[in-house]
Design an enzyme around this catalytic site. Structure first.
Site, mmCIF file in Angstrom:
data_model
loop_
_atom_site.group_PDB
_atom_site.id
_atom_site.type_symbol
_atom_site.label_atom_id
_atom_site.label_comp_id
_atom_site.label_asym_id
_atom_site.label_seq_id
_atom_site.Cartn_x
_atom_site.Cartn_y
_atom_site.Cartn_z
ATOM 1 N N HIS A 198 0.815 -1.215 0.000
ATOM 2 C CA HIS A 198 0.000 0.000 0.000
ATOM 3 C C HIS A 198 0.849 1.265 0.000
ATOM 4 C CE1 HIS A 198 -3.657 -2.034 0.220
ATOM 5 N NE2 HIS A 198 -3.675 -2.326 1.494
ATOM 6 N N ARG A 305 -17.004 0.461 -10.794
ATOM 7 C CA ARG A 305 -17.186 -0.800 -10.055
ATOM 8 C C ARG A 305 -17.951 -0.496 -8.757
ATOM 9 N NH1 ARG A 305 -11.522 -1.997 -12.046
ATOM 10 N NH2 ARG A 305 -11.603 -4.060 -13.028
ATOM 11 N N ARG A 341 -21.654 0.013 -13.577
ATOM 12 C CA ARG A 341 -21.858 -1.434 -13.582
ATOM 13 C C ARG A 341 -22.599 -1.829 -12.311
ATOM 14 N NH1 ARG A 341 -16.840 -5.494 -13.424
ATOM 15 N NH2 ARG A 341 -16.713 -4.858 -11.243
ATOM 16 N N GLU A 441 -17.944 -11.183 -20.612
ATOM 17 C CA GLU A 441 -16.782 -11.697 -19.878
ATOM 18 C C GLU A 441 -16.906 -13.182 -19.576
ATOM 19 O OE1 GLU A 441 -16.346 -9.526 -16.189
ATOM 20 O OE2 GLU A 441 -18.493 -9.405 -15.872
ATOM 21 N N ASN A 464 -10.431 -9.383 -17.951
ATOM 22 C CA ASN A 464 -9.893 -10.010 -16.731
ATOM 23 C C ASN A 464 -10.590 -11.344 -16.508
ATOM 24 O OD1 ASN A 464 -8.496 -7.655 -16.376
ATOM 25 N ND2 ASN A 464 -9.851 -6.831 -14.812
ATOM 26 N N ASP A 465 -11.903 -11.310 -16.637
ATOM 27 C CA ASP A 465 -12.666 -12.540 -16.440
ATOM 28 C C ASP A 465 -12.738 -13.385 -17.705
ATOM 29 O OD1 ASP A 465 -13.508 -12.707 -13.741
ATOM 30 O OD2 ASP A 465 -14.676 -10.903 -14.092
ATOM 31 N N ARG A 475 -7.854 -16.219 -12.068
ATOM 32 C CA ARG A 475 -7.158 -14.938 -12.220
ATOM 33 C C ARG A 475 -6.394 -14.511 -10.979
ATOM 34 N NH1 ARG A 475 -12.032 -10.457 -12.824
ATOM 35 N NH2 ARG A 475 -10.765 -8.968 -11.720
ATOM 36 N N CYS A 512 -12.528 -3.185 -21.004
ATOM 37 C CA CYS A 512 -12.228 -2.545 -19.717
ATOM 38 C C CYS A 512 -11.392 -3.412 -18.780
ATOM 39 C CB CYS A 512 -13.508 -2.089 -19.029
ATOM 40 S SG CYS A 512 -14.634 -3.435 -18.644
HETATM 41 C C1 PEP Z 1 -13.074 -7.703 -16.161
HETATM 42 O O1 PEP Z 1 -13.487 -8.796 -15.768
HETATM 43 O O2 PEP Z 1 -12.288 -7.559 -17.105
HETATM 44 C C2 PEP Z 1 -13.497 -6.457 -15.476
HETATM 45 C C3 PEP Z 1 -13.142 -5.286 -15.943
HETATM 46 O O3 PEP Z 1 -14.201 -6.556 -14.330
HETATM 47 P P1 PEP Z 1 -13.592 -6.971 -12.905
HETATM 48 O O4 PEP Z 1 -12.104 -6.872 -12.995
HETATM 49 O O5 PEP Z 1 -14.182 -6.001 -11.944
HETATM 50 O O6 PEP Z 1 -14.097 -8.373 -12.743
HETATM 51 MG MG MG Z 2 -15.164 -8.988 -14.503
#
Ligand code: PEP
Ligand code: MG
Length: 588
Positions: A198, A305, A341, A441, A464-465, A475, A512
């Protein structure tokens, strides 16, 4: 090592925050407070309890003030670190145990608090779970503040620093970093630490160079030593020679002129040299971030988020509280869009107010995001009403996370319609044409993107997902992190499928996930036809500068080439070669 011995010496650590600084050392090695266990005088117990409660309140006020300052200076994300400190100060178990110990042992409350806090720290420090181990640091940090208050020493730590210095410490807590006034600290060096601690994140936010993991540099240096810190390469030079200073002076000049060049284009639209426009948006996690992301040239919020409003809160925020938060962001960003979201709780995000005893074997495949909302329709509808109401004051778009197919989307839209009906009944205004989109996703959503595109006003690809579900790579599991390959042909083909389906229905597609901020990969995504990128705000200036200085046609050519390749590593190498040829001279 006194400065009377002059030879230059170079030490290597981990580069944690970029930049170069030269100055005198301020050794920050706070002594442990000595807290004697003197007995409480007869009948004085109640006074001790009163004093303890008063100091808890005072400490709480200090932390809240610090949190507010950090939120204003660095953003809500960084300020959230102090939520954990506040929870410690409200922890009835710790408070009651301290009072009980004082009554039983007859020793003063400061001593007892010190003992009890230390037991908590030891217990957490030995738990085999990184997240809980981190809590030990939170307790250590905030109990130190509390102890200083109990002994009446409020000016502790870095608050005493008066002139510009390079701080050299064993470790630095978030509270210490928050106390730092930017003008007074030239750089930070620590024995301990990793890139993601941090304190380092905060150093990066206040743009102070930092090198960590120096092992025992505190033992080698003295106050006033002459030192140069290279936060780009993770080097520390003690007693730098004229030649070294000259070399670094030149490097700094080059970096500064590059930064100036990049920042000079921050307000411009993002258009490639051959005229293709791309929207560059920011991802946010709190309501107070509009001004900060604007400074980085964000053209809107591509992902809010909202679950972070729920995490760490003692209970779910009410419709009114949510409405205020969404309205604030929408109004501050207007006329630019804000994509809100709906809740993505579950997976690795559980609020205190949703404390669960039933753990799932595979939480990322479990009751997460839209699934959780469709099972808790009142919770969901409260959020939808708050978003609808806020839509009057700005350019809000609503987006559902983790949509797996058309059925789920229909059910979510059905509940949205109910929320509209409830507002109609109460004659409360909302924007009836607020666009509604879905995050893509989950592979099943990507494969059926043509169906979803007919039911959505826009898509946002959550890589990401999407990557974790498509490649079956957890992940958050560092043991398989090397297998998490964004350049896997399956990932690229899937993005292509989504974009083509969306464009056939004339809807826009954003991206994103974190990789949307990677300058090596961005040309491929744009070549695949992605219309918008949404990333951490501080990454926007470099991406904008890069895009304004290259041609879309070149990115398209790169994409055509990588789509023919079969090996993720080879694809990455092709993208890297493109980066070296077209981009690195611009931003590196
Ligand atoms: C993703 O899954 O790419 C995303 C942007 O959402 P999060 O990272 O909040 O799951
Ligand atoms: Mg996601």
């Amino acid at each position: 090592m006194g400065s009377d011995i002059q030879p230059e010496q170079v030490f290597k650590g981990i580069a944690a925050s970029p930049g170069v600084a030269h100055g005198k050392v301020y050794l920050f090695v706070p002594k442990e407070l000595e807290i004697p266990g003197t007995p409480v005088e007869k009948g004085g117990e109640e006074r001790e309890v009163e004093r303890f409660e008063k100091k808890l309140m005072e400490t709480r006020q200090q932390v809240l003030k610090l949190q507010k300052e950090v939120a204003e200076r660095l953003g809500e994300d960084e300020a959230r670190i102090f939520d954990a400190h506040l929870l410690v100060l409200e922890d009835r178990a710790l408070i009651e145990e301290t009072i009980r110990e004082m009554r039983e042992s007859g020793r003063n409350i400061t001593y007892c608090f010190h003992q009890v806090a230390q037991r908590y720290i030891d217990a957490f420090a030995h738990i085999d779970d990184e997240y809980l181990r981190e809590r030990a640091n939170d307790i250590r940090d905030v109990s130190k503040r509390m102890l200083h208050n109990l002994v009446g020493d409020t000016q502790y730590g870095l608050a005493r620093l008066v002139s510009e210095r390079v701080i050299v410490a064993r470790d630095i807590s978030p509270s210490d970093t928050a106390n730092i006034e930017k003008g007074r600290v030239l750089a930070l060096i620590t024995d301990a630490g990793s890139k993601t601690s941090h304190a380092v994140i905060m150093a990066r936010s206040i743009q102070v160079p930092a090198v960590v993991g120096m092992r025992n540099i505190t033992k080698l240096l003295s106050n006033g030593d002459d030192i140069l810190v290279d936060g780009y390469d993770g080097q520390v030079v003690v007693n730098p020679s004229e030649k070294t200073l000259f070399r670094y002076g030149k490097l700094q000049e080059e970096k500064r002129s590059l930064e100036k060049k990049i920042l000079s284009q921050i307000r411009r639209t993002t258009k490639t040299r051959d005229g293709a426009t791309i929207s560059l948006m920011a991802n946010i996690e709190g309501a107070g971030e509009a001004e900060r992301i604007r400074r980085y040239g964000a053209e809107g919020v591509g992902l809010f988020r909202t679950e972070y409003l729920f995490l760490n809160a003692p209970e779910f925020p009410s419709e009114e509280e949510q409405y205020e938060a969404y309205k604030k962001v929408a109004e501050e960003m207007a006329p630019d869009p804000v994509i809100i979201r709906t809740l993505d709780l579950g997976g690795d995000k559980f609020p205190n107010s949703l404390y669960r005893t039933d753990t799932e074997a595979n939480p990322f495949l479990g009751l997460r995001a839209i699934r959780l909302c469709l099972e808790n329709t009142e919770l969901f509808k409260t959020q939808l009403r708050a978003i609808l109401r806020a839509s009057v004051g700005g350019n809000i778009k609503l987006m559902y996370p983790m949509i797996s197919g058309a059925g789920e989307l229909d059910r979510a839209n059905g509940i949205l319609q109910e929320a509209r009906g409830e507002l109609d009944q109460k004659k409360i205004a909302y924007d009836n044409s607020m666009p509604v989109g879905a995050m893509i996703e989950i592979p099943s959503a990507a494969v059926t993107a043509d169906i979803l595109a007919r039911k959505c006003d826009f898509f946002s690809i959550g890589t990401n997902d999407l990557i974790q579900y498509l490649l079956a790579i957890d992940r958050i599991n560092e043991r398989i992190a090397h297998l998490y390959e964004p350049t896997h042909p399956a990932v690229l083909r899937m993005i292509q499928t989504i974009v083509q389906a969306a464009h056939r229905e004339n809807i826009r597609v954003g991206l994103c996930g974190e990789i949307a901020g990677d300058p090596v990969l961005v040309p491929i995504f744009l070549g695949l036809g992605v219309d918008e990128l949404s990333i951490v705000a501080s990454g926007l200036p470099a991406i904008k500068y890069m895009l304004r200085n290259i041609d879309f046609a070149d990115m398209k050519e790169l994409t055509d080439e990588v789509l023919k390749q079969e090996d993720p590593k080879a694809i990455f190498a092709t993208a890297e070669a493109f980066y070296k040829k077209h981009v690195s001279h611009l931003i590196a």
